[in-house]
Design a protein around this motif. Structure first.
Motif, PDB file in Angstrom:
ATOM      1  N   GLY A 136      49.193 -17.701  -3.026  1.00 22.75           N
ATOM      2  CA  GLY A 136      47.794 -18.046  -3.232  1.00 22.75           C
ATOM      3  C   GLY A 136      47.609 -18.911  -4.460  1.00 22.75           C
ATOM      4  O   GLY A 136      46.783 -19.838  -4.477  1.00 22.75           O
TER       5      GLY A 136
ATOM      6  N   ARG B 204      46.512 -23.011  -4.495  1.00 22.97           N
ATOM      7  CA  ARG B 204      45.465 -23.592  -5.334  1.00 22.97           C
ATOM      8  C   ARG B 204      46.033 -24.700  -6.206  1.00 22.97           C
ATOM      9  O   ARG B 204      45.395 -25.747  -6.394  1.00 22.97           O
ATOM     10  CB  ARG B 204      44.808 -22.514  -6.194  1.00 22.97           C
ATOM     11  CG  ARG B 204      43.686 -23.078  -7.075  1.00 22.97           C
ATOM     12  CD  ARG B 204      42.796 -22.027  -7.662  1.00 22.97           C
ATOM     13  NE  ARG B 204      41.683 -22.659  -8.391  1.00 22.97           N
ATOM     14  CZ  ARG B 204      40.592 -22.021  -8.790  1.00 22.97           C
ATOM     15  NH1 ARG B 204      40.434 -20.736  -8.526  1.00 22.97           N
ATOM     16  NH2 ARG B 204      39.637 -22.672  -9.452  1.00 22.97           N
TER      17      ARG B 204
ATOM     18  N   GLN C 205      43.382 -18.512   0.768  1.00 21.67           N
ATOM     19  CA  GLN C 205      44.226 -17.563   0.039  1.00 21.67           C
ATOM     20  C   GLN C 205      44.123 -16.190   0.693  1.00 21.67           C
ATOM     21  O   GLN C 205      43.020 -15.697   0.951  1.00 21.67           O
ATOM     22  CB  GLN C 205      43.775 -17.473  -1.418  1.00 21.67           C
ATOM     23  CG  GLN C 205      43.868 -18.797  -2.174  1.00 21.67           C
ATOM     24  CD  GLN C 205      43.295 -18.676  -3.574  1.00 21.67           C
ATOM     25  OE1 GLN C 205      42.156 -18.253  -3.751  1.00 21.67           O
ATOM     26  NE2 GLN C 205      44.078 -19.034  -4.568  1.00 21.67           N
TER      27      GLN C 205
ATOM     28  N   PRO D  81      45.557 -12.694  -2.368  1.00 17.82           N
ATOM     29  CA  PRO D  81      46.096 -13.598  -3.379  1.00 17.82           C
ATOM     30  C   PRO D  81      46.231 -13.014  -4.776  1.00 17.82           C
ATOM     31  O   PRO D  81      45.472 -12.138  -5.184  1.00 17.82           O
ATOM     32  CB  PRO D  81      45.052 -14.723  -3.392  1.00 17.82           C
ATOM     33  CG  PRO D  81      43.769 -14.017  -3.087  1.00 17.82           C
ATOM     34  CD  PRO D  81      44.124 -12.926  -2.115  1.00 17.82           C
TER      35      PRO D  81
ATOM     36  N   TYR E  19      43.712 -13.676  -9.823  1.00 17.10           N
ATOM     37  CA  TYR E  19      42.331 -13.324 -10.138  1.00 17.10           C
ATOM     38  C   TYR E  19      42.206 -12.203 -11.167  1.00 17.10           C
ATOM     39  O   TYR E  19      41.120 -11.646 -11.328  1.00 17.10           O
ATOM     40  CB  TYR E  19      41.597 -12.922  -8.856  1.00 17.10           C
ATOM     41  CG  TYR E  19      41.392 -14.079  -7.920  1.00 17.10           C
ATOM     42  CD1 TYR E  19      40.552 -15.130  -8.252  1.00 17.10           C
ATOM     43  CD2 TYR E  19      42.058 -14.131  -6.696  1.00 17.10           C
ATOM     44  CE1 TYR E  19      40.373 -16.201  -7.400  1.00 17.10           C
ATOM     45  CE2 TYR E  19      41.881 -15.200  -5.828  1.00 17.10           C
ATOM     46  CZ  TYR E  19      41.037 -16.221  -6.188  1.00 17.10           C
ATOM     47  OH  TYR E  19      40.864 -17.294  -5.337  1.00 17.10           O
TER      48      TYR E  19
ATOM     49  N   VAL F 153      38.895 -17.094   1.085  1.00 23.78           N
ATOM     50  CA  VAL F 153      39.605 -16.077   0.304  1.00 23.78           C
ATOM     51  C   VAL F 153      39.493 -14.760   1.061  1.00 23.78           C
ATOM     52  O   VAL F 153      38.397 -14.312   1.397  1.00 23.78           O
ATOM     53  CB  VAL F 153      39.028 -15.923  -1.113  1.00 23.78           C
ATOM     54  CG1 VAL F 153      39.753 -14.798  -1.862  1.00 23.78           C
ATOM     55  CG2 VAL F 153      39.149 -17.230  -1.889  1.00 23.78           C
TER      56      VAL F 153
ATOM     57  N   ALA G  91      38.620  -9.176  -7.581  1.00 20.26           N
ATOM     58  CA  ALA G  91      37.423  -9.951  -7.254  1.00 20.26           C
ATOM     59  C   ALA G  91      36.117  -9.293  -7.696  1.00 20.26           C
ATOM     60  O   ALA G  91      35.045  -9.884  -7.532  1.00 20.26           O
ATOM     61  CB  ALA G  91      37.381 -10.195  -5.742  1.00 20.26           C
TER      62      ALA G  91
ATOM     63  N   TRP H 180      32.376 -16.352  -6.432  1.00 18.42           N
ATOM     64  CA  TRP H 180      32.474 -17.808  -6.244  1.00 18.42           C
ATOM     65  C   TRP H 180      32.075 -18.562  -7.512  1.00 18.42           C
ATOM     66  O   TRP H 180      32.761 -19.517  -7.911  1.00 18.42           O
ATOM     67  CB  TRP H 180      31.575 -18.246  -5.090  1.00 18.42           C
ATOM     68  CG  TRP H 180      31.999 -17.822  -3.729  1.00 18.42           C
ATOM     69  CD1 TRP H 180      31.254 -17.148  -2.805  1.00 18.42           C
ATOM     70  CD2 TRP H 180      33.281 -18.039  -3.102  1.00 18.42           C
ATOM     71  NE1 TRP H 180      31.978 -16.929  -1.650  1.00 18.42           N
ATOM     72  CE2 TRP H 180      33.225 -17.466  -1.811  1.00 18.42           C
ATOM     73  CE3 TRP H 180      34.458 -18.649  -3.521  1.00 18.42           C
ATOM     74  CZ2 TRP H 180      34.303 -17.500  -0.923  1.00 18.42           C
ATOM     75  CZ3 TRP H 180      35.542 -18.672  -2.636  1.00 18.42           C
ATOM     76  CH2 TRP H 180      35.466 -18.105  -1.366  1.00 18.42           C
TER      77      TRP H 180
ATOM     78  N   TYR I  65      35.194 -20.547  -8.700  1.00 16.21           N
ATOM     79  CA  TYR I  65      35.144 -21.854  -8.044  1.00 16.21           C
ATOM     80  C   TYR I  65      33.793 -22.556  -8.236  1.00 16.21           C
ATOM     81  O   TYR I  65      33.191 -23.023  -7.267  1.00 16.21           O
ATOM     82  CB  TYR I  65      35.412 -21.697  -6.542  1.00 16.21           C
ATOM     83  CG  TYR I  65      36.828 -21.305  -6.200  1.00 16.21           C
ATOM     84  CD1 TYR I  65      37.839 -22.260  -6.138  1.00 16.21           C
ATOM     85  CD2 TYR I  65      37.146 -19.978  -5.926  1.00 16.21           C
ATOM     86  CE1 TYR I  65      39.138 -21.904  -5.819  1.00 16.21           C
ATOM     87  CE2 TYR I  65      38.440 -19.617  -5.599  1.00 16.21           C
ATOM     88  CZ  TYR I  65      39.436 -20.582  -5.550  1.00 16.21           C
ATOM     89  OH  TYR I  65      40.716 -20.227  -5.221  1.00 16.21           O
TER      90      TYR I  65
ATOM     91  N   PHE J 245      34.375 -15.615   2.332  1.00 18.42           N
ATOM     92  CA  PHE J 245      34.982 -14.490   1.623  1.00 18.42           C
ATOM     93  C   PHE J 245      35.002 -13.298   2.570  1.00 18.42           C
ATOM     94  O   PHE J 245      33.964 -12.900   3.096  1.00 18.42           O
ATOM     95  CB  PHE J 245      34.181 -14.141   0.368  1.00 18.42           C
ATOM     96  CG  PHE J 245      34.802 -13.038  -0.461  1.00 18.42           C
ATOM     97  CD1 PHE J 245      35.629 -13.338  -1.529  1.00 18.42           C
ATOM     98  CD2 PHE J 245      34.569 -11.700  -0.161  1.00 18.42           C
ATOM     99  CE1 PHE J 245      36.210 -12.337  -2.287  1.00 18.42           C
ATOM    100  CE2 PHE J 245      35.149 -10.688  -0.903  1.00 18.42           C
ATOM    101  CZ  PHE J 245      35.976 -11.012  -1.982  1.00 18.42           C
TER     102      PHE J 245
END
Length: 379
Positions: A185, A189, A204, A207, A210, A301, A316, A333, A337, A349
């Motif tokens: 993952g 990216r 991903q 992944p 994070y 994701v 997350a 997000w 991102y 997601f």
């Protein structure tokens, strides 16, 4: 007529390739993937690389691609989890090939780069090597990566071919989708960040990247995840668990053993640390401060609801994996991102069933969700 075509394809496949898997009456792939190797020279060293190419296109699809000058969809480049070999997770990658618009999946893997220039060691060196592997493998199919721009001026040779001078930009054009699992993952990216004009989709699955954690915490999480995954052996998935554990063992041990002669030849004992560098790279925290991806069209994701290695709660910030609160997803997000969000990327997601091995155990739903989110799910 359709039944006749199905029987004919099956008969021809049985003559030339043994047992095959069939997708409807159209696409055909081997039931067992082949893994091949390449020699890569980059940054003053020669390392080993491995790959699998799955091309599920029918003769009619290939003819249509050649006529139009573009693939019917984007090439899926799949980045494996830590230490895994290209043929591992074939249940997942084969579904990506069968279900995708392009019908092509490339799985490139290489030993940890550890050449002369420190700036191009580890995953940073993979940014170069893995793309050049993709270009090299697509060249055999008369396909070139549209929008490709090299990110390093250093020469790179694959099986003796000078990738800077002997790779004409001609043939069928194609864009790339980067799909990564676990450590992959992060690689996915990085890949999209490094080649923004060539790779326009990112997915991903379970992944890394994070959570801010060191190598020790990562290994502890991986250990817990491995224990949980081992319980699947008693639920009809012993073969999948065995293959995954063997894959990471072969990958890490193989990288270390191949580092010994390289360290001796180059009089560079630090090369013995290659596998540890690879583990350290898996701890990279990824957001827009170091790996922005503002130009992607589609972003997916996916976490597993019982993945204790890459826990969706800790990674997350999702409090309820079964019904992720919309506010928490939006916060995810905007945190990781923001540029993709502001530029209008289509965002998907999902928290799907399974542990860290979920893409293999639940390959159908994971592959379909990835491709649907990337707008590459075939009809």
């Amino acid at each position: 007529m359709r039944l006749f075509k199905f029987v004919l394809i099956f008969y021809i496949a049985s003559l030339i390739g043994g047992p095959m898997l069939l997708f409807g009456a159209e696409r055909v792939i081997p039931d067992r993937p082949g893994m091949k190797s390449l020699k890569v020279r980059f940054n003053g060293e020669t390392i080993k690389a491995f790959y699998t190419v799955i091309d599920a296109r029918t003769p009619e699809e290939k003819a249509a691609d050649e006529k139009s000058g573009w693939l019917a969809g984007d090439v899926v480049v799949f980045f494996q989890g830590h230490g895994q070999r290209p043929t591992d997770a074939y249940k997942f990658t084969s579904k990506l090939a069968l279900k995708s618009k392009s019908g092509i999946v490339i799985v490139p893997v290489c030993d940890t780069p550890y050449g002369k220039d420190k700036n191009w060691r580890g995953d940073r060196g993979k940014d170069v090597i893995l793309m050049e592997m993709v270009r090299y493998l697509l060249y055999d199919k008369d396909i070139h990566v549209d929008g490709y721009r090299p990110i390093s001026d250093m020469p790179i040779h694959i099986n003796g071919k000078d990738m800077r001078k002997e790779m004409p930009m001609e043939g069928i054009r194609a864009k790339i989708l980067a799909v990564g699992w676990s450590h992959g993952g992060i690689l996915a990216r990085r890949f999209v960040h490094a080649y923004p004009d060539a790779a326009l989709g990112l997915a991903q699955v379970c992944p890394a990247g994070y959570a801010k954690r060191g190598t020790v915490k990562l290994l502890l999480s991986f250990g817990r995840g491995s224990i949980h995954i081992s319980t699947l052996s008693f639920k009809g998935h012993a073969r999948d668990v065995f293959k995954a554990s063997c894959g990471i063992t072969r990958g890490v041990v193989g990288d270390f053993l191949r580092s010994i002669p390289s360290a001796a030849i180059h009089l560079q004992p630090s090369k013995l640390c290659r596998p540890f560098r690879d583990i350290k790279d898996c701890t990279l925290y990824c957001d827009d401060t170091n790996l922005p991806v503002p130009g992607i069209d589609n972003l997916v994701v996916i976490f597993g609801d019982r993945d204790s290695c890459m826990d969706v709660r800790k990674q997350a910030g999702i409090s309820d994996p079964h019904e992720p609160p919309e506010a928490e997803v939006e916060r995810f997000w905007s945190r990781f991102y923001p540029s993709a969000v502001s530029n209008g990327a289509t965002l998907t997601f999902k928290v799907l069933p399974g542990m860290h091995l979920a893409p293999v155990i639940h390959s159908d739903i994971y592959a379909s969700t990835v491709l649907e989110g990337l707008n590459q799910l075939g009809s």
